[in-house]
Design an enzyme around this catalytic site. Structure first.
Site, PDB file in Angstrom:
ATOM      1  N   GLY A  80       7.848   3.360  -4.064  1.00 36.88           N
ATOM      2  CA  GLY A  80       7.485   2.562  -5.218  1.00 36.88           C
ATOM      3  C   GLY A  80       6.102   1.964  -5.045  1.00 36.88           C
ATOM      4  CB  CYS A 177      -0.609  -3.732  -4.969  1.00 33.04           C
ATOM      5  SG  CYS A 177      -0.414  -3.813  -3.177  1.00 33.04           S
TER       6      CYS A 177
END
Length: 228
Positions: A80, A177
């Site tokens: 993820g 991120c």
């Protein structure tokens, strides 16, 4: 066999394998093989590794978050999250854990990893916090540890990346991120130690506390061949 931390005692041992410095892809493929082959009796494992420089994009990762990789390779992987950087001076831990055996869900799993990181930094009087909706751990708004996980048949792989004493320049080549302008820091910049070996046992102890595990060191390494 070196017992590192006594935990709940009824879950069996979790084996620690320190892989040293390794390229990313062989370790990733070995995690996949381990997870696919394990069953309900397979002991959990925690793999520690320091990776050669690499950018990794998660399953839904957007290539536009990789701004200027230069000579550093970019891999699209099955965890993820968006894009992050791995390199020397960063502790990476891959918990290969059966969540069904621990009777916890994914959200609790992530929370416990974050708490282990927060408690580890507290050992050096560094106040770290979570950020709602953005997994990982932060100090004064700068990210010091990132999480990227995958769960298959109730079992976890991928894991955490903890910046200890590393060159942070490659983070400026990406939107870390997936967040434009996100600042990234490391333990050394925050007044913590420069030694990976000083931090590893403390982090392992706090992970053991969080998951109620008994950790045992094993000298053997997983099969890191890239053969199918």
């Amino acid at each position: 066999m070196d017992v590192v931390k006594a935990g709940a005692g009824d879950l069996g041992p979790a084996l620690i394998r320190d892989l040293g410095r390794q390229p990313y892809e062989p370790v990733w493929r070995a995690m996949q093989r381990f997870t696919d082959a394990r069953d309900g009796s397979t002991p959990d494992e925690l793999w520690l590794v320091e990776h050669d420089p690499v950018f990794t994009l998660g399953q839904a990762g957007k290539p536009e978050h990789v701004l200027m990789p230069g000579a550093i390779p970019v891999l699209h992987v099955d965890r993820g999250g968006q894009v992050t950087y791995h390199g020397p001076g960063q502790i990476v831990i891959y918990p290969l854990i059966d969540l069904r055996r621990l009777k916890i869900g994914v959200r609790d799993y992530v929370h416990r990893i974050e708490q282990a990181l927060i408690d580890t930094m507290a050992e050096w009087n560094i106040e770290a916090v979570r950020r709602a909706g953005a997994p990982g751990v932060y100090v004064a708004g700068a990210k010091v540890a990132a999480l990227g996980i995958r769960v298959r048949r109730g079992c976890t792989f991928h894991g955490l990346a903890f910046n200890v004493a590393m060159d942070l320049e490659p983070f400026r080549r990406i939107n870390p991120c997936g967040y434009e302008g996100l600042q990234v820091t490391a333990m050394l910049e925050l007044g913590g130690p420069s030694s990976m070996d000083a931090v590893k046992p403390v982090l392992l102890e706090h992970l053991a506390d969080q998951f109620g595990l008994t950790l045992e060191r094993r000298a053997t390494l997983p099969d890191l061949s890239l053969a199918a």
